[in-house]
Design an enzyme around this catalytic site. Structure first.
Site: not given
Length: 332
Positions: A117, A258, A288
């Site tokens: 990520c 993120h 996500n």
């Protein structure tokens, strides 16, 4: 001394149309309610690809959108870097597919990276540094893309409540000296290396010691370990990248993190005393999206006019392994 900087010229993103609500997901998870999911994550829904959608297809939409908005030619792109851990194939690299479909020239370099990520931060930093060292690279396309719905067990509460699909693209090019990439910082804490993983496709046998009896390779996540890693390491990386530029946190105009978990973002904001109006969060609405998440949030913030000229922009992420990254840009 270089007579130019390397900066963010344009952004774009793509989200698939299929949406899974918390109400729908709760029916698949025992002892789970929509309210519990929001309490634990802040996430209300996730975007999922349709059967015929691919990581390369989503990426191509985002990249073509940038080309159309800026008017650049595919032949002018000298570098394509893709950040993903759910690309179409193990190999060849996804960047080669994007290169082919865009019609980029043979002089265009391709790179795929997997820092989970943190991918968009890693890729954009590598791209800017590569462009500074090779003045023949006029433009770079940095792509973050994930199809995580195909690697998530819908009956696993540790993963199903989080993960989503999407693509983002960022165009880097030359800007006035003193603007563009200012500083970056990366750090690694591999002490809990196994805490977030997907075991298939590598040299370790995917069928041994699996938590699920299935032929499909699924993501696994230890939420507590991930939380501890993030709150321990991410604030330090952010303050370090600001310090390198002789700035304090209060000097930075805007932050994009993120989009892992709304509670985690809130914790970082409070820890660093960053006001809510100096960041943009979309995790509530899209979940996500892994390597795509920072780029999607950046693109949406840019579309909304939140990224101003002559301002400092900081991007920061945490990825499995665990690795942490932040970079600081001065927007022209």
């Amino acid at each position: 001394m270089k007579e130019f900087g390397i900066g963010i010229i344009a952004t774009s993103h793509y989200l698939p149309e299929n949406i899974q609500s918390n109400e729908e997901l709760s029916k698949l998870l025992p002892d789970t309610t929509p309210e519990w999911i929001i309490e634990k994550t802040g996430i209300k829904k996730r975007h999922f690809v349709s059967e015929n959608e691919t990581a390369s297809g989503m990426s191509l939409i985002a990249c073509k959108n940038i080309i159309e908005k800026t008017g650049i030619q595919a032949e002018e792109i000298g570098l394509i870097i893709v950040a993903s851990f759910s690309q179409d194939y193990l190999f060849p690299p996804l960047s080669a597919k994007i290169h082919k479909d865009l019609g980029a020239s043979k002089d265009c370099q391709i790179i795929d990276i997997n820092t989970n990520c943190t991918g968009l931060v890693t890729a954009s930093t590598l791209a800017a540094e590569r462009m500074q060292s090779n003045q023949n690279i006029k433009y770079t396309l940095v792509v973050g893309v994930e199809i995580l719905s195909r690697f998530t067990n819908s009956k696993d509460r540790d993963t199903a409540i989080f993960f989503s699909d999407g693509a983002s693209a960022v165009l880097l090019g030359r800007v006035t000296k003193g603007y563009g990439l200012i500083s970056s910082k990366f750090t690694t804490d591999s002490s809990t290396y196994e805490s977030v993983r997907m075991r298939g496709g590598g040299s370790t046998h995917a069928r041994f010691n699996r938590p699920y009896s299935t032929d499909i390779d699924y993501m696994e996540q230890n939420g507590l370990a991930t939380w501890k890693q993030a709150i321990t390491n991410l604030p330090g990386v952010i303050t370090s990248v600001a310090r390198q530029a002789n700035l304090s946190i209060t000097d930075i105009d805007f932050f994009i993190f993120h989009q892992a978990n709304n509670n985690l973002i809130d914790y970082i904001l409070k820890k660093l005393k960053i006001p809510l109006n100096r960041t943009y969060n979309n995790v509530e609405e899209i979940g996500n999206t892994g390597s795509a998440s920072i780029g999607i949030a950046l693109s949406e913030a840019n579309q909304s006019g939140l990224i101003k000229g002559n301002s400092y922009l900081l991007l920061a992420g945490v990825g499995a392994g665990f690795n942490f990254g932040a970079n600081l840009w001065k927007m022209e």
